[in-house]
Scaffold this active site. Structure first.
Site, mmCIF file in Angstrom:
data_model
loop_
_atom_site.group_PDB
_atom_site.id
_atom_site.type_symbol
_atom_site.label_atom_id
_atom_site.label_comp_id
_atom_site.label_asym_id
_atom_site.label_seq_id
_atom_site.Cartn_x
_atom_site.Cartn_y
_atom_site.Cartn_z
ATOM 1 N N ASP A 169 0.737 -0.711 0.170
ATOM 2 C CA ASP A 169 0.078 0.288 0.542
ATOM 3 C C ASP A 169 0.658 1.216 0.263
ATOM 4 O OD1 ASP A 169 -2.194 -1.819 0.124
ATOM 5 O OD2 ASP A 169 -2.275 -1.338 1.924
ATOM 6 N N HIS A 310 4.385 -2.166 2.945
ATOM 7 C CA HIS A 310 4.188 -0.706 2.157
ATOM 8 C C HIS A 310 5.626 -0.677 1.443
ATOM 9 C CE1 HIS A 310 1.025 -0.658 5.536
ATOM 10 N NE2 HIS A 310 0.442 0.495 5.197
#
Ligand code: ZN
Length: 358
Positions: A169, A310
């Site tokens: 993400d 991430h």
């Protein structure tokens, strides 16, 4: 006698007429020869000369010449599905393919369909495709129009072996490319839930992800809590991101991951994509520690897991470069979320939330 003279005159007249007719024909052939033989004319001009010549016979030729063919490619477990624009008046399509790095394309099929499924692809190879629409004309002349080129790596997985989906993400960012390089090396795929506001700064990373078979999902345009927005606000976050992605990779995001995992009934109804959360949370953004991220994944990964990381942290990149070979060593196949669903025979539904796929 009079009648005889009449006949003579008539014969003379008709022979003069025949000579005149021959002269006209000669002129026509010379002139048309000139207009067709100007070798240094640019190609585009030559095509337009051809088209004006034929316009009388086939008034629709201009439509063919002005139309555009857009080729898109969808990867599935059995191969690639090619879809391309229906071109009015075309006689047939030719589909060309080459393996990346080869200099010449091979004509693989001639078809009148606007879809073609290529199942003759080999796992681990990258293919380049283009489609040519052909219009056969009355004189046997051919006119062709080529589509855009599309390239993609094909990786075949085994549905009987365990699989995990690594998801990233908040990117793309400066570490995305290093992660992609590692994925490519191990014939692995991942899903990148990108921010629309970031993609233009990392266009080549987004392209590379798509090319090696990774999936691009949406993480909204600027990382907003979707449950705090109106329907219009939600739609705008999704559409703005899709528009930018379309300009880079030719299509929008296939999945949605809401920031913070926040979802309510309005979000579910408004997001016209499957909603993907996770069941392994590495907390990489909090710890910023490569070994903790690594052990979190290795300890918790199971068949069907969706793992959250991430790609904007250096520590995560460092961890991923070890996670990928280790998961492979343990017999995991590293796939996208959509591949996970496809191999497990689960049809992902728009607006439905998935935290794992088993
Ligand atoms: Zn986020």
């Amino acid at each position: 006698m009079r009648e005889f003279i009449k006949i003579i005159n008539y014969k003379r007249l008709s022979s003069v007429f025949a000579v005149f007719l021959l002269f006209i024909l000669l002129c026509i052939s010379i002139f048309s020869g000139f207009s067709g033989n100007e070798a240094d004319q640019p190609l585009a001009k030559k095509v337009s000369i051809n088209s004006s010549k034929i316009t009388n016979e086939r008034p629709d030729i201009n439509e063919f010449i002005n139309s555009k063919i857009k080729l898109t490619l969808k990867s599935s477990k059995e191969g690639f599905l090619l879809e391309y624009t229906e071109i009015k008046n075309r006689t047939y399509y030719e589909i060309y393919r080459k393996i990346k790095g080869e200099s010449k394309y091979t004509l693989i099929i001639t078809t009148s369909d606007t879809k073609y499924f290529d199942e003759t692809v080999i796992s681990g190879k990258t293919y380049v495709y283009k489609v040519r629409a052909v219009l056969k004309q009355k004189e046997g002349q051919l006119n062709g129009k080529c589509s855009n080129k599309v390239q993609k790596k094909y990786v075949r997985f085994d549905k009987n072996k365990k699989m995990v989906a690594l998801t990233f993400d908040d990117g793309p960012g400066k570490y995305t490319k290093a992660i992609l390089k590692c994925l490519d090396k191990y014939d692995a795929h991942a899903t990148f839930f990108v921010l629309g506001s970031q993609v233009n700064d990392y266009k080549s990373a987004v392209k590379k992800a798509d090319l090696i078979g990774c999936e691009i999902g949406s993480h909204t345009f600027d990382h907003v809590n979707l449950t705090a927005l109106s329907k219009k606000g939600i739609k705008s976050q999704i559409n703005k991101t899709d528009k930018r992605l379309k300009a880079i990779i030719g299509h929008g995001a296939t999945l949605m991951r809401p920031p913070y995992g926040y979802v309510d009934s309005t979000v579910k109804k408004t997001v016209k994509k499957p909603i993907v959360t996770w069941n392994v949370d590495t907390r990489d953004w909090e710890t910023r520690n490569a070994s903790s991220t690594y052990s979190n994944v290795i300890k918790n990964a199971k068949d069907g897991s969706i793992i959250l990381m991430h790609d904007i942290h250096g520590s995560t990149k460092k961890a991923v470069l070890k996670i990928i070979p280790e998961l492979k060593k343990q017999g995991y196949q590293i796939v996208t979320v959509s591949e996970l669903a496809e191999y497990k025979n689960i049809q992902l539904k728009n607006g439905k939330v998935y935290n794992k796929i088993k």
